[in-house]
Scaffold this active site. Structure first.
Site: not given
Ligand code: SAH
Length: 219
Positions: A68-70
């Protein structure tokens, strides 16, 4: 994976507010984007073991070796897209669904593609995402885009592409914006604007994404 926490408590809401302040300090200025991040319970998108870290400005593992992206990256890519209500947005790399949910809060019509069948199927059991009726999900290869739903006002790629895929440019409206990390070891986030004759691009900064891979993956 996906022992989904279903409660959004005052503690979660408070942590989210702090995250939003952090993103503001890091240079995110679009109030719509900040409010979307303040609204979407990011902890719903993570394994319950990671719940207490959900509002730290970090990327996390999800299933199938993906991430899951930053939050800063999600905020930055969304800000670059400059979403207006009812715009059609193509997302490559549904992953956890978090980025798609943030786009949905901005009232975009989201068309999100995922190449990993396991991740695609997981979303079928994810009520929070299913309730966001402005998100349509597809199991497929993002290099192909979604020709039957084109053209799109905006395109967001959330995996590192080896080059700017020509088919995605074709499926973008003239004047439309694409945000895409390009490169392998060293990646650059690019903002692309389609013109009558081709496109212009500028580099926004460095990026750190899992690779964009071609073809579908079945488990
Ligand atoms: N937007 C996601 C980020 C997930 S990481 C989120 O908010 O959680 C990147 C995702 O892109 C992974 O799930 C990976 O499987 C997917 N991906 C990589 N190459 C792809 C391709 N060609 N087409 C569709 N999805 C792809």
């Amino acid at each position: 994976m996906h022992h989904l926490p279903t409660e959004d408590t005052y503690l979660h809401k408070g942590l989210r507010k702090k995250l939003v302040e952090e993103l503001r300090n890091l240079g995110i200025i679009d109030e719509g984007v900040l409010s979307a991040i303040n609204t979407v319970p990011r902890h719903f998108f993570l394994d319950s073991a990671l719940e207490r870290y959900a509002y730290e400005n970090r990327a996390f593992p999800i299933a199938a070796g993906q991430t899951i992206s930053h939050p800063f990256t999600v905020a930055l890519q969304t800000q670059v897209l400059d979403i207006k209500p009812f715009e059609k947005v193509l997302e490559v790399g549904t992953g956890s669904g978090y980025q798609a949910a943030v786009l949905a809060m901005l009232k975009a019509k989201v068309f999100s593609i995922e190449r990993q069948q396991e991740l695609f199927k997981q979303m079928n059991r994810f009520d929070y995402i299913k309730n966001l009726t402005n998100i349509k999900r597809f199991y497929g290869d993002g290099f192909e885009g979604l020709p039957s739903y084109a053209p799109f006002d905006k395109v967001i790629v959330t995996a590192a592409a080896p080059y700017v895929p020509e088919k995605l440019i074709q499926q973008l409206k003239v004047g439309g914006i694409m945000v895409i990390p390009v490169g392998d070891e060293e990646q650059h986030m690019k903002r692309i604007v389609k013109t009558d004759t081709g496109y212009t691009e500028d580099v926004i900064g460095k990026a750190y994404f899992v690779p964009m891979l071609s073809g579908k993956q079945k488990h």
